[in-house]
Write an enzyme that holds these catalytic residues in place. Sequence first.
Site, PDB file in Angstrom:
ATOM      1  CB  CYS A  92      13.580 -17.935  21.305  1.00 48.11           C
ATOM      2  SG  CYS A  92      12.459 -18.216  19.933  1.00 48.11           S
ATOM      3  CG  HIS A 373      15.131 -15.211  16.364  1.00 43.28           C
ATOM      4  ND1 HIS A 373      16.060 -15.632  17.291  1.00 43.28           N
ATOM      5  CD2 HIS A 373      13.905 -15.513  16.911  1.00 43.28           C
ATOM      6  CE1 HIS A 373      15.443 -16.147  18.339  1.00 43.28           C
ATOM      7  NE2 HIS A 373      14.141 -16.091  18.125  1.00 43.28           N
ATOM      8  CB  CYS A 403       9.812 -13.751  24.319  1.00 44.43           C
ATOM      9  SG  CYS A 403       9.937 -13.490  22.533  1.00 44.43           S
TER      10      CYS A 403
END
Length: 422
Positions: A92, A373, A403
């Site tokens: 991510c 996302h 994160c």
Amino acid sequence: MSEAYIIDAARTPRGIGKVGKGALAHMHPQHLAAAVLKAIAERNALDTSTVDDIIWSTSNQRGTQGGDLGRMAALDAGYDISASGVTIDRFCGGGISTVSLAAAQIMSGMEDCVIAGGTEMMSLRPGQIQKEIAGGGKPPKMGSYNERLEKVHPQSQQGVCGDAIATIEGFTREELDMVAYRSQTNAAKAIEEGRFDKSVIPVLDDAGNVVLDKEEFPRPGTTMEVLGSLPASFEKLADMPSDEGAPTFKELVNQRYPDVDIQHFHGPGNSSGVVDGAAALLLTSKAYAQKHGLKPRARIVATANMGDCPTLMLNAPVPAARKVLEKAGMTKDDIDLYEINEAFAVVAAKFVRDLELDWSKVNVNGGSIALGHPIGATGSILIGTIVDELERQNKRYGLVTMCAAGGMAPAIIVERVDDFVD
């Protein structure tokens, strides 16, 4: 040491990451990446033969997202063949890392013009993410089960980790739903007021028709009552093995935290949205910008990377923020705006609580719960968003962190500027 400046930021709208439902789901990921690269070149009258490198982020580098999207998308966008490209994976966090690496190349004097960004089409993971959120079906594999590594650093599934952290930290479902409600409310206001218009570019098909020109995922009008009625999603998944013959996701957490009785809080209402999208930022040195008549919008102040417990996976943003602040010689109160990726509501809730922040400075235009996302692209989107918002509010400093799987977090601080630093 040279300064690195952000000249421009462009991104696609985020499309629902589900085949048959999302406007972008039928497209090739190179097309999305090429769209933002074209926009960067056209908006800045960029001579692409002077682009030193394109540093790109894609997490799921399989199938049509494999094969170095950074280079291939540049060719697809019509860039000069001398503009090279590389694609990285920090899960991510890759979209922040591409900007950090681009800045490092410029600040070291090795390069003068680098484009950073990322692409992720979550719709290319057929059924995996949807099954994961629904808590049913065979859990998706992020890679082969490594029994040796799991004995040392057991790593569970992200949603289960989010629930474990919420349990350990004592957050309530209502507190986490409030994060989601704030995200939806702020995003709806930002869209209504056109706060994303400076960066968002329409995605066109090969015939020049508009495929998507606005955010597709938000659910304006979401209420706390609606959020509270949605079931938690990860209870069934927690009891499934991480791979054939492996422990369950719950057992992986309990190997490291045996006394934690995981309660389940996260679901579709307070977890990040599954979407497709791409983003790009143009970074240059002062000399390059002045030579080509480009005006800086922001300066890279500091970057940092941080690792934390891989078993809980999602807790590195707080230490990453502290590390980048220390590198910059700043305190949390020096920062005007924060963007913390809302992978799960507990990540944002813990970030704000642990750093003792005012929510009025955090994710003021909503976050990934409302907007989605697109894994490898999100960090670059957030950096562009914070530059836009610093300009809108006439503020100075912004901090972005998120994160990443494996228990990591990159972080970056940018300063809004109207001219070059002497």
